[in-house]
Design a protein around this motif. Structure first.
Motif, mmCIF file in Angstrom:
data_model
loop_
_atom_site.group_PDB
_atom_site.id
_atom_site.type_symbol
_atom_site.label_atom_id
_atom_site.label_comp_id
_atom_site.label_asym_id
_atom_site.label_seq_id
_atom_site.Cartn_x
_atom_site.Cartn_y
_atom_site.Cartn_z
ATOM 1 N N LEU A 59 -12.275 51.193 34.677
ATOM 2 C CA LEU A 59 -10.969 50.688 34.251
ATOM 3 C C LEU A 59 -10.889 50.693 32.734
ATOM 4 O O LEU A 59 -11.899 50.539 32.049
ATOM 5 C CB LEU A 59 -10.735 49.272 34.779
ATOM 6 N N GLU A 60 -9.686 50.869 32.216
ATOM 7 C CA GLU A 60 -9.470 50.875 30.772
ATOM 8 C C GLU A 60 -8.536 49.762 30.310
ATOM 9 O O GLU A 60 -8.550 49.397 29.138
ATOM 10 C CB GLU A 60 -8.961 52.240 30.323
ATOM 11 N N VAL A 61 -7.734 49.234 31.220
ATOM 12 C CA VAL A 61 -6.801 48.143 30.930
ATOM 13 C C VAL A 61 -6.673 47.315 32.205
ATOM 14 O O VAL A 61 -6.717 47.852 33.311
ATOM 15 C CB VAL A 61 -5.401 48.667 30.525
ATOM 16 N N ILE A 62 -6.481 46.008 32.032
ATOM 17 C CA ILE A 62 -6.211 45.134 33.173
ATOM 18 C C ILE A 62 -4.882 44.432 32.935
ATOM 19 O O ILE A 62 -4.631 43.913 31.844
ATOM 20 C CB ILE A 62 -7.325 44.097 33.377
ATOM 21 N N ILE A 63 -4.050 44.426 33.960
ATOM 22 C CA ILE A 63 -2.799 43.685 33.956
ATOM 23 C C ILE A 63 -2.986 42.515 34.917
ATOM 24 O O ILE A 63 -3.375 42.718 36.067
ATOM 25 C CB ILE A 63 -1.614 44.559 34.413
ATOM 26 N N ALA A 128 0.047 52.013 29.951
ATOM 27 C CA ALA A 128 0.093 53.472 29.805
ATOM 28 C C ALA A 128 0.011 53.874 28.338
ATOM 29 O O ALA A 128 -0.675 54.838 27.979
ATOM 30 C CB ALA A 128 1.372 54.023 30.439
ATOM 31 N N GLN A 129 0.699 53.136 27.456
ATOM 32 C CA GLN A 129 0.657 53.455 26.027
ATOM 33 C C GLN A 129 -0.741 53.234 25.457
ATOM 34 O O GLN A 129 -1.192 54.003 24.607
ATOM 35 C CB GLN A 129 1.695 52.627 25.274
ATOM 36 N N ILE A 130 -1.428 52.206 25.914
ATOM 37 C CA ILE A 130 -2.809 51.972 25.470
ATOM 38 C C ILE A 130 -3.695 53.133 25.911
ATOM 39 O O ILE A 130 -4.463 53.677 25.122
ATOM 40 C CB ILE A 130 -3.334 50.626 26.011
ATOM 41 N N ILE A 131 -3.561 53.524 27.155
ATOM 42 C CA ILE A 131 -4.362 54.623 27.696
ATOM 43 C C ILE A 131 -3.995 55.943 27.030
ATOM 44 O O ILE A 131 -4.844 56.812 26.827
ATOM 45 C CB ILE A 131 -4.183 54.687 29.226
ATOM 46 N N ALA A 132 -2.735 56.098 26.655
ATOM 47 C CA ALA A 132 -2.262 57.342 26.038
ATOM 48 C C ALA A 132 -2.938 57.627 24.703
ATOM 49 O O ALA A 132 -2.946 58.779 24.248
ATOM 50 C CB ALA A 132 -0.747 57.301 25.863
ATOM 51 N N ALA A 133 -3.507 56.619 24.063
ATOM 52 C CA ALA A 133 -4.249 56.865 22.823
ATOM 53 C C ALA A 133 -5.442 57.781 23.080
ATOM 54 O O ALA A 133 -5.878 58.507 22.186
ATOM 55 C CB ALA A 133 -4.721 55.533 22.224
ATOM 56 N N LYS A 134 -5.930 57.785 24.302
ATOM 57 C CA LYS A 134 -7.093 58.595 24.688
ATOM 58 C C LYS A 134 -6.693 59.866 25.441
ATOM 59 O O LYS A 134 -7.405 60.870 25.390
ATOM 60 C CB LYS A 134 -8.017 57.736 25.557
ATOM 61 N N TYR A 135 -5.571 59.819 26.155
ATOM 62 C CA TYR A 135 -5.161 60.915 27.025
ATOM 63 C C TYR A 135 -3.827 61.498 26.568
ATOM 64 O O TYR A 135 -2.767 60.935 26.872
ATOM 65 C CB TYR A 135 -5.041 60.438 28.471
ATOM 66 N N PRO A 136 -3.844 62.635 25.860
ATOM 67 C CA PRO A 136 -2.591 63.229 25.356
ATOM 68 C C PRO A 136 -1.578 63.569 26.446
ATOM 69 O O PRO A 136 -0.371 63.483 26.212
ATOM 70 C CB PRO A 136 -3.057 64.501 24.640
ATOM 71 N N GLU A 137 -2.046 63.901 27.636
ATOM 72 C CA GLU A 137 -1.114 64.248 28.719
ATOM 73 C C GLU A 137 -0.290 63.029 29.145
ATOM 74 O O GLU A 137 0.879 63.160 29.500
ATOM 75 C CB GLU A 137 -1.843 64.863 29.914
ATOM 76 N N ILE A 138 -0.876 61.857 29.063
ATOM 77 C CA ILE A 138 -0.127 60.639 29.370
ATOM 78 C C ILE A 138 0.853 60.335 28.236
ATOM 79 O O ILE A 138 1.986 59.934 28.468
ATOM 80 C CB ILE A 138 -1.075 59.457 29.642
ATOM 81 N N ARG A 139 0.421 60.560 27.000
ATOM 82 C CA ARG A 139 1.307 60.360 25.852
ATOM 83 C C ARG A 139 2.556 61.217 26.003
ATOM 84 O O ARG A 139 3.673 60.767 25.723
ATOM 85 C CB ARG A 139 0.568 60.689 24.556
ATOM 86 N N GLU A 140 2.403 62.446 26.459
ATOM 87 C CA GLU A 140 3.558 63.331 26.650
ATOM 88 C C GLU A 140 4.487 62.798 27.732
ATOM 89 O O GLU A 140 5.710 62.861 27.590
ATOM 90 C CB GLU A 140 3.103 64.757 26.981
ATOM 91 N N LYS A 141 3.930 62.246 28.801
ATOM 92 C CA LYS A 141 4.763 61.672 29.858
ATOM 93 C C LYS A 141 5.543 60.463 29.343
ATOM 94 O O LYS A 141 6.691 60.246 29.737
ATOM 95 C CB LYS A 141 3.906 61.285 31.066
ATOM 96 N N ILE A 142 4.932 59.686 28.475
ATOM 97 C CA ILE A 142 5.624 58.535 27.891
ATOM 98 C C ILE A 142 6.758 59.016 26.993
ATOM 99 O O ILE A 142 7.862 58.465 27.016
ATOM 100 C CB ILE A 142 4.643 57.627 27.134
#
Length: 173
Positions: A59-63, A128-142
């Motif tokens: 896991l990378e983030v917990i809600i 998702a924005q936190i994770i997007a710092a590591k994963y460019p493909e997620i950043r693009e989806k955001i």
């Protein structure tokens, strides 16, 4: 199946209707999540163990969503180095304001990012924005998601300009 990157935790199944908004928006971004019920008060050791093992499980983030006393996000944050996002759940006599204060007023050294009362969708977007710092493909989806929101607002503004207030309101918008 891809490994979950976000844990979504709530103290009671009564929170599930709110917390599913986080799971749904994460799925829209292609981010796997795991959803569990674990109470900081009724099963404190299970909750602590979940938080302590979250990083090693990938896991990378917990809600964490909680109402009333709202200790769940803070307890989880105390047991993990991962970012924790708290979702105050509307409940009880104070309608979630007590939960909001409990989550946002964490002591120094145990931060919990906090969204609005019942703001699980924003918690999912923030995760998702936190994770997007590591994963460019997620950043693009955001970026695509935000561009879609912009287009929707511009379409509504154009419709209002065309129809006027009464026409817009009477047109089922």
């Amino acid at each position: 199946m891809a490994k979950p990157l976000v844990g979504i935790v709530m103290g009671s199944d009564s929170d599930l209707k709110i917390m599913r908004d986080a799971a749904n928006i994460l799925a829209e971004f292609g981010i796997e999540s795991e959803v569990i019920i674990s109470s900081a008060h009724r099963v404190p050791e299970k909750t602590a163990q979940y938080a302590r093992t979250a990083e090693e499980r990938g896991l990378e983030v917990i809600i964490a969503g909680a109402g009333m006393a709202a200790h769940l996000p803070g307890v989880i944050a105390a047991h993990t180095p991962l970012p924790v996002i708290g979702v105050p759940i509307k409940s009880g006599a104070l309608e979630g304001v007590d939960a909001l204060y409990a989550i946002v007023q964490m002591p120094p050294g145990i931060p919990v990012a906090t969204v609005a009362v019942n703001g699980a969708k924003n918690a999912g977007i923030l995760a998702a924005q936190i994770i997007a710092a590591k994963y460019p493909e997620i950043r693009e989806k955001i970026k695509e998601y935000k561009a879609k929101m912009e287009r929707e607002v511009e379409a509504k503004a154009a419709k209002l300009a065309e129809l006027g207030i009464e026409g817009y309101l009477n047109n089922g918008s």
